[in-house]
Every structure is written in C-alpha cells, then in structure tokens.
Design a protein around this motif. Structure first.
Motif, PDB file in Angstrom:
ATOM      1  N   GLY A 139      -3.398   6.063   8.810  1.00 57.98           N
ATOM      2  CA  GLY A 139      -4.007   6.197   7.552  1.00 57.98           C
ATOM      3  C   GLY A 139      -3.610   7.202   6.796  1.00 57.98           C
TER       4      GLY A 139
ATOM      5  N   ASP B 150       0.781  -1.079   0.036  1.00 58.88           N
ATOM      6  CA  ASP B 150      -0.094   0.081  -0.003  1.00 58.88           C
ATOM      7  C   ASP B 150       0.827   1.310   0.010  1.00 58.88           C
ATOM      8  OD1 ASP B 150      -2.593  -1.140   0.170  1.00 58.88           O
ATOM      9  OD2 ASP B 150      -2.014  -1.982   2.044  1.00 58.88           O
TER      10      ASP B 150
ATOM     11  N   GLU C  30      -5.688   3.894   2.876  1.00 56.89           N
ATOM     12  CA  GLU C  30      -5.891   2.874   3.968  1.00 56.89           C
ATOM     13  C   GLU C  30      -4.976   2.201   3.699  1.00 56.89           C
ATOM     14  OE1 GLU C  30      -9.206  -0.754   4.854  1.00 56.89           O
ATOM     15  OE2 GLU C  30      -9.501   0.932   3.148  1.00 56.89           O
TER      16      GLU C  30
ATOM     17  N   ARG D 244      -2.388  -1.078   4.992  1.00 56.71           N
ATOM     18  CA  ARG D 244      -2.351  -2.721   5.671  1.00 56.71           C
ATOM     19  C   ARG D 244      -0.888  -2.939   5.564  1.00 56.71           C
ATOM     20  NH1 ARG D 244      -7.099  -3.172   2.601  1.00 56.71           N
ATOM     21  NH2 ARG D 244      -9.112  -3.139   3.900  1.00 56.71           N
TER      22      ARG D 244
END
Length: 429
Positions: free
Chosen positions: A374, A312, A400, A402
């Motif tokens: 975030g 991410d 977002e 992770r």
C-alpha cells in the motif's frame, strides 16, 4: 470439418479463457538488493545506488556512472557445473529464478509427475558480452585451442532460458524474447498467454549484464547514454536537467501460474497479470513514441478490461531524455484522459539505472510489492518535475493500490504496457 465437429470446440473456448495468470513468486538480483526483501526496502525508501563504474577495463571509457550489482556471489546460489558454462547475465537470471521458485514454494515435488506443465521465458537485449569478450581475447592472444567449448552458447540470448529449464527440469513451453528493452514486459505477456493456453506455470523475467568493456563500448554509440560523472545528476528524467539514461545490470524473475493450480497447491496469489499490449514506432523517434505508447496503454487496459480511472499507479519508463520524457507524459495523458492528473507516477529505476530488458521486470516486481504494502515508492534523485505528471518524489506515498500500470520503451522503438491487478488468496472469480 462438419458443424457438429466444430461445436464442441466453440463450447470449450470460454473454459480456456477463464484461466488466469497470477504471480506467486518474485526473485530479484538488482543493484540495490540481492534479494526481493533488500530490493523492496531500498526501493520503498528511495535509495539511490548509482555510482562510478568500477568494472575492470572500463576505467578510461566515457561512461562514468552505472548501476552495478555488488556483493553478489553466484557460487552461493548456483552449482559450479552451471557457472563455468554461463555468463554473468545468466548467473543473475538463475539466481533470481531460484529466489522466485523458493518464494512461490514451487519445488520438484510439485511437478515431478508433470514436468511439461512448467515452462521458462526470458527476455534479453545484449546476451553474454563478458563471457564472449573473454573467449575472443583468448582466441586472439593464445589461439583457438584456448577457447572454451561454452563460447558457442554462453553469449547467446537464449542461454538463460536454456540453463534455467535444464537445471529445474522444466520441459514445458520455453522461449526467449530477444528484443528491445520493452521485451521484459513482452516476456511477461508471453508467459500469461502460455498459461491461458494450458501450461500450469512459467518461470519468467529478464536479467542483463551490460557492463563488461565490450558491452559498454557497444553502448557508447547511443546518443541518449548519460556521460555525466556525478552519480546524483547522471539520471534525472522528467526534469529540466535530464541528460540521458544510466545503464545497469541485474533483473528479476517471477513465477507465474494458472490461478486454480496455484490455489490448489496452497500458493499465495500476489498479483494478476491482467493485460498487455505492444507497439513499435522506430529508433530515436521519441515524438512518435507518444502515439505508440498511448496505443499500447489503451490496448493493455482493454485487454485487462480495465477503465482508465481504475489505474492507481503508473510505473513510468522514464528514459531521461527531454523529448522522450515529454512524449511519455503526453502519452499517459492521452490514454488516461482526465485521470492522468490524479494518478501517482513513479520511476524507481532512477536509483538503480536501466537494466535494459531487466528494467521493466524490476518495475513489475516493484508494482506487485507496492500493491501488497500500500505504498508508492519515490523517484530517487528527482526533486523538481518539469513534466505535467504527479511524480512521486523525495519520499514514498501511502495509497490504496489495486491496479498498477507498468510502461517500457526501448532504444530501437518498441513500446509496451502491462496491467497488474492486486492478488487475492481467495477462490478465483
């Protein structure tokens, strides 16, 4: 050994493999913050603290800009008996370790009955240059009787590991990665392997103090060191104006624990140390670092059982030399494939400088904080990107997150990649 004797060992192996290394505490002593909270606030806001070097004895040296840790009083966090024995780089490491242990809520009561369950690992690239210079000046100017007894240990790469373990009463596996800049990630990986082999907790990280005159003179031999005098232009990776890197002092320490042990004592699991890999491609061979870094990324993803499209955010090495920056952008593309164009990339160190082995540990700390909040922090002082990357600039980007990928390369040719996964306070899977 008979097959009957071998069988129980094979049955026990999967049980050991289930041990996961998780981050439960973070401590930061950095140019942009002498606490984790201050560091994250400055990092998430894209603040640049690069400035003219003010250290005594450096006034007439070609290095003009660096990331200095200011407003740092080691006596507030460290007892006098340790201060007189140690160099500034160990002061940083001990102070950061204090903060990380406090953050993890890991105190002596948690390991008094099992001191061998806690270890210490640090990485170091330069050692105690300031302490060593001072004592050598005493030797040259006043004679051997004026050299302190701690000269023999304070400069040594392993000093921080030793002092943290002695001060904390940690008797578990201890070590030091005396390595290239990528050693900061290698130390975190070493801690993770130590956890999987049976240790309950490891205090791990790196802090450097390379801005004493002797240390700066040693660095002047690096062709890639930025000599630009404007703090806002001295370190601009991934741009046409890239002119080298800016050094910095400081670093970070983390508390890494076995997940079940951490949860049993009520600790918060902030992130999982999921995967790591390292390669070596030789000093100054930036074009070759493309293949080496790509291999490290691929290996780290495989170790984490993570697909490229699951990444991410990427915390880039961001060396600041055009050939090195191109190689890194291509390595990310090689390893992540089509996903490379979609994943945000950031390099917060452009606002603080590169603290050698401490730099990738600061990036790892920032990656954990990014996943918690975030948000992808921006890359300070960079406004136009010349490489084919989705580099986050100007302001932070909500996202977002992770899984984070942290990259590092060193002047001597080491490459490393670390995969961190989002933490959870629930039961381990």
């Amino acid at each position: 050994m008979s097959s009957q004797q071998q069988l129980p060992q094979r049955q026990q192996l999967p049980q050991r493999q289930q041990r996961r290394a998780v981050v439960t505490g973070i401590g930061v002593i950095a140019p942009n913050g002498v606490s984790t909270e201050a560091f994250w606030k400055a990092t998430s806001e894209g603040m640049s603290v690069l400035d003219l070097v003010t250290r005594e004895g450096c006034e007439n040296l070609p290095l003009k800009v660096a990331g200095e840790v200011r407003d740092f009083d080691p006596a507030v966090l460290i007892e006098e008996r340790y201060l007189v024995q140690t160099d500034r780089f160990t002061h940083f490491a001990m102070a950061a370790a204090n903060l990380a242990l406090d953050d993890a809520r890991l105190g002596r009561a948690d390991y008094n009955d099992s001191p061998f369950a806690v270890g210490v690992v640090t990485a170091a690239g330069s050692g105690g240059g300031e302490f060593g210079q001072r004592e050598l000046q005493h030797l040259w100017g006043q004679g051997s009787k004026h050299v302190g007894p701690y000269q023999s240990i304070a400069w040594f790469y392993a000093a921080s590991t030793g002092q943290i373990s002695i001060r904390g009463g940690f008797k578990g596996p201890c070590g030091v990665v005396a390595s290239d800049e990528a050693g900061g990630l290698d130390a975190l990986a070493h801690a993770g392997r130590t956890i999987r082999r049976g240790t309950d907790a490891v205090v791990v990280g790196a802090a450097e103090a390379p801005l004493a005159p002797y240390s700066v003179v040693c660095q002047l031999g690096y062709d890639d060191l930025s000599k630009v005098e404007d703090p806002y232009r001295a370190y601009r990776p991934f741009t046409d104006a890239a002119c080298g890197f800016v050094p910095a002092e400081g670093g970070a320490m983390l508390v890494v624990e076995e997940e079940r042990a951490a949860l049993d004592r009520g600790a918060d699991v902030r992130a999982v140390v999921a995967g790591h890999a390292a390669t070596f491609t030789g000093a100054g061979r930036w074009e070759e670092s493309r293949e080496g870094l790509a291999q490290a990324i691929t290996g780290a993803l495989e170790d984490a059982r993570c697909a490229p499209e699951e990444v991410d955010v990427v915390f880039a090495d961001a060396f600041g030399v055009p050939a090195a920056d191109r190689a890194e952008a291509l390595a990310i593309a090689d390893a992540l494939g089509r996903h490379a164009k979609a994943v945000p990339v950031t390099a917060p160190k452009t606002g603080t400088g590169r603290a050698y082995c401490g730099a990738p540990v600061l990036d790892a700390a920032a990656a954990v904080l990014s996943m918690e909040h975030g948000v992808v922090p921006p890359t300070p002082n960079v406004f136009e990107v010349s490489c084919d990357l989705d580099l986050v600039i100007v302001s932070a980007r909500p996202a977002e997150l992770r899984t984070a990928l942290v990259l590092s390369r060193g002047l001597m040719g080491s490459n490393a990649a670390l995969v961190l996964r989002q933490g959870s306070t629930g039961s381990p899977s």
